[in-house]
Design a protein around this motif. Sequence first.
Motif, PDB file in Angstrom:
ATOM      1  N   PRO A 123       0.796  -1.225   0.000  1.00 12.85           N
ATOM      2  CA  PRO A 123       0.000   0.000   0.000  1.00 12.85           C
ATOM      3  C   PRO A 123       0.830   1.277   0.000  1.00 12.85           C
ATOM      4  CG  PRO A 123       0.078  -0.899   2.200  1.00 12.85           C
ATOM      5  CD  PRO A 123       0.781  -1.891   1.310  1.00 12.85           C
ATOM      6  N   ASP A 124       2.134   1.166   0.270  1.00 17.96           N
ATOM      7  CA  ASP A 124       2.949   2.381   0.416  1.00 17.96           C
ATOM      8  C   ASP A 124       4.377   2.250  -0.112  1.00 17.96           C
ATOM      9  OD1 ASP A 124       3.992   0.669   2.280  1.00 17.96           O
ATOM     10  OD2 ASP A 124       3.311   1.797   4.027  1.00 17.96           O
ATOM     11  N   GLY A 125       4.633   1.223  -0.918  1.00 16.37           N
ATOM     12  CA  GLY A 125       5.955   1.068  -1.502  1.00 16.37           C
ATOM     13  C   GLY A 125       6.956   0.337  -0.631  1.00 16.37           C
ATOM     14  N   ARG A 126       6.576  -0.019   0.604  1.00 19.63           N
ATOM     15  CA  ARG A 126       7.475  -0.768   1.472  1.00 19.63           C
ATOM     16  C   ARG A 126       7.274  -2.267   1.245  1.00 19.63           C
ATOM     17  NH1 ARG A 126       6.655   1.725   7.392  1.00 19.63           N
ATOM     18  NH2 ARG A 126       4.456   1.395   6.828  1.00 19.63           N
ATOM     19  N   GLN A 210      14.029  -1.834  -0.513  1.00 18.75           N
ATOM     20  CA  GLN A 210      12.831  -1.370   0.186  1.00 18.75           C
ATOM     21  C   GLN A 210      12.985  -1.467   1.698  1.00 18.75           C
ATOM     22  OE1 GLN A 210      10.406  -4.177  -2.364  1.00 18.75           O
ATOM     23  NE2 GLN A 210       8.814  -2.681  -1.870  1.00 18.75           N
ATOM     24  N   GLU A 211      12.280  -0.605   2.390  1.00 16.97           N
ATOM     25  CA  GLU A 211      12.160  -0.728   3.834  1.00 16.97           C
ATOM     26  C   GLU A 211      11.265  -1.916   4.142  1.00 16.97           C
ATOM     27  OE1 GLU A 211      10.104   1.624   7.620  1.00 16.97           O
ATOM     28  OE2 GLU A 211      10.425   2.670   5.711  1.00 16.97           O
ATOM     29  N   TYR A 212      11.674  -2.758   5.086  1.00 16.47           N
ATOM     30  CA  TYR A 212      10.888  -3.945   5.424  1.00 16.47           C
ATOM     31  C   TYR A 212       9.987  -3.664   6.623  1.00 16.47           C
ATOM     32  CZ  TYR A 212       9.662  -8.601   7.112  1.00 16.47           C
ATOM     33  OH  TYR A 212       8.964  -9.704   7.550  1.00 16.47           O
ATOM     34  N   VAL A 213       8.745  -4.153   6.538  1.00 17.43           N
ATOM     35  CA  VAL A 213       7.779  -4.006   7.622  1.00 17.43           C
ATOM     36  C   VAL A 213       7.307  -5.398   8.016  1.00 17.43           C
ATOM     37  CG1 VAL A 213       5.650  -2.911   8.391  1.00 17.43           C
ATOM     38  CG2 VAL A 213       7.034  -1.820   6.619  1.00 17.43           C
ATOM     39  N   ASP A 214       7.461  -5.762   9.288  1.00 17.38           N
ATOM     40  CA  ASP A 214       7.180  -7.125   9.724  1.00 17.38           C
ATOM     41  C   ASP A 214       5.712  -7.346  10.086  1.00 17.38           C
ATOM     42  OD1 ASP A 214       7.849  -9.764  10.184  1.00 17.38           O
ATOM     43  OD2 ASP A 214       8.362  -9.431  12.288  1.00 17.38           O
ATOM     44  N   ILE A 215       4.823  -6.940   9.190  1.00 20.93           N
ATOM     45  CA  ILE A 215       3.406  -7.285   9.273  1.00 20.93           C
ATOM     46  C   ILE A 215       2.959  -7.603   7.854  1.00 20.93           C
ATOM     47  CG2 ILE A 215       2.938  -5.820  11.287  1.00 20.93           C
ATOM     48  CD1 ILE A 215       1.645  -3.808   9.372  1.00 20.93           C
ATOM     49  N   TYR A 216       1.795  -8.218   7.750  1.00 21.03           N
ATOM     50  CA  TYR A 216       1.279  -8.526   6.414  1.00 21.03           C
ATOM     51  C   TYR A 216       0.738  -7.264   5.738  1.00 21.03           C
ATOM     52  CZ  TYR A 216       1.580 -13.445   7.778  1.00 21.03           C
ATOM     53  OH  TYR A 216       2.031 -14.671   8.189  1.00 21.03           O
ATOM     54  N   ALA A 220      -1.632  -3.945   6.919  1.00 22.38           N
ATOM     55  CA  ALA A 220      -1.234  -2.547   6.713  1.00 22.38           C
ATOM     56  C   ALA A 220      -2.327  -1.791   5.971  1.00 22.38           C
ATOM     57  CB  ALA A 220       0.075  -2.490   5.926  1.00 22.38           C
ATOM     58  N   LYS A 221      -2.941  -2.429   5.005  1.00 29.73           N
ATOM     59  CA  LYS A 221      -4.028  -1.779   4.261  1.00 29.73           C
ATOM     60  C   LYS A 221      -5.205  -1.461   5.177  1.00 29.73           C
ATOM     61  CE  LYS A 221      -3.059  -3.553  -0.380  1.00 29.73           C
ATOM     62  NZ  LYS A 221      -3.558  -4.369  -1.520  1.00 29.73           N
ATOM     63  N   ARG A 222      -5.512  -2.388   6.080  1.00 32.00           N
ATOM     64  CA  ARG A 222      -6.601  -2.131   7.034  1.00 32.00           C
ATOM     65  C   ARG A 222      -6.255  -0.967   7.949  1.00 32.00           C
ATOM     66  NH1 ARG A 222      -6.855  -7.879   7.296  1.00 32.00           N
ATOM     67  NH2 ARG A 222      -5.584  -7.861   9.194  1.00 32.00           N
ATOM     68  N   ASP A 226      -8.397   2.402   8.199  1.00 30.26           N
ATOM     69  CA  ASP A 226      -8.966   2.827   9.490  1.00 30.26           C
ATOM     70  C   ASP A 226      -8.499   4.234   9.851  1.00 30.26           C
ATOM     71  OD1 ASP A 226     -10.222   0.404   9.703  1.00 30.26           O
ATOM     72  OD2 ASP A 226      -8.737  -0.486  11.064  1.00 30.26           O
ATOM     73  N   ALA A 227      -7.228   4.525   9.572  1.00 29.70           N
ATOM     74  CA  ALA A 227      -6.699   5.860   9.867  1.00 29.70           C
ATOM     75  C   ALA A 227      -7.387   6.913   9.003  1.00 29.70           C
ATOM     76  CB  ALA A 227      -5.193   5.881   9.631  1.00 29.70           C
ATOM     77  N   ALA A 228      -7.646   6.579   7.747  1.00 30.15           N
ATOM     78  CA  ALA A 228      -8.326   7.521   6.851  1.00 30.15           C
ATOM     79  C   ALA A 228      -9.758   7.781   7.319  1.00 30.15           C
ATOM     80  CB  ALA A 228      -8.330   6.969   5.429  1.00 30.15           C
ATOM     81  N   LYS A 229     -10.442   6.721   7.776  1.00 26.97           N
ATOM     82  CA  LYS A 229     -11.808   6.877   8.292  1.00 26.97           C
ATOM     83  C   LYS A 229     -11.815   7.747   9.543  1.00 26.97           C
ATOM     84  CE  LYS A 229     -13.690   2.492   6.578  1.00 26.97           C
ATOM     85  NZ  LYS A 229     -14.230   1.166   6.980  1.00 26.97           N
TER      86      LYS A 229
END
Length: 244
Positions: A123-126, A210-216, A220-222, A226-229
């Motif tokens: 969702p953000d290039g990571r 890429q920067e690695y993020v240790d979640i699925y 991250a999309k959820r 949620d933050a946008a809502k």
Amino acid sequence: MYGAMKVFIGGSLKLVFRPWVEGLENIPAEGPAILASNHLSFSDSFFLPAVLDRKVTFIAKAEYFTTPGLKGRLTAAFFKGVGQLPVDRSGVRGAGEAAIRSGIEVVERGELFGIYPEGTRSPDGRLYRGKPGGLARVALATGAPVIPVAMIDTEKIQPPGKVVPKLMRPGIRIGKPLDFSRYRDMENDRFVLRAVTDEVIYEIMKLSGQEYVDIYATAAKRQIADAAKAEKAEQQAQKAAGQA
């Protein structure tokens, strides 16, 4: 159909976008292999096959092949022409099993099978945590080598939700094949599946930078949604308070 579509689509993409490629020598001239790539854009499944001489088969949503009307028929013909395999994703578990079976069949025919270990677009290039199901299970069931692939800047060409692509030059880095034959027939061991997946993701990270993020990525999309809502609700509350 594939040959004609390959010439038309692949030639057009290379002419217009001029993608650069590193590591083509790591793709075997013949025999099976699994291409495991990061996933930045819808166009990833077209840029990678465009630069290869061999056919690459990816998994695609069954809806692309079953939509009625002229547009639906054209879409189905296009996806079949570029080597996409339809998989019914109406049930999460059923979809996963169908994708695995399809991948094994492709590899056992001695062909190239393309898969995105993250399971969905970033969702953000990571780079996000790989799902331990499809990639590892196909690799361990078949013994085929896994070739890590990094797509570069494709998310800038066609960000999520954008139909018209931006004209710029993407890149593709292809790593050296990874051999997991030591784990052959251990595809039901969840610890082995996780170890194989993590090793592939690590190699993709080195190739992509890429920067690695240790979640699925799905989680991250959820979080982003949620933050946008929450932000929208706060803005509406502030607006209402101002009017009051």
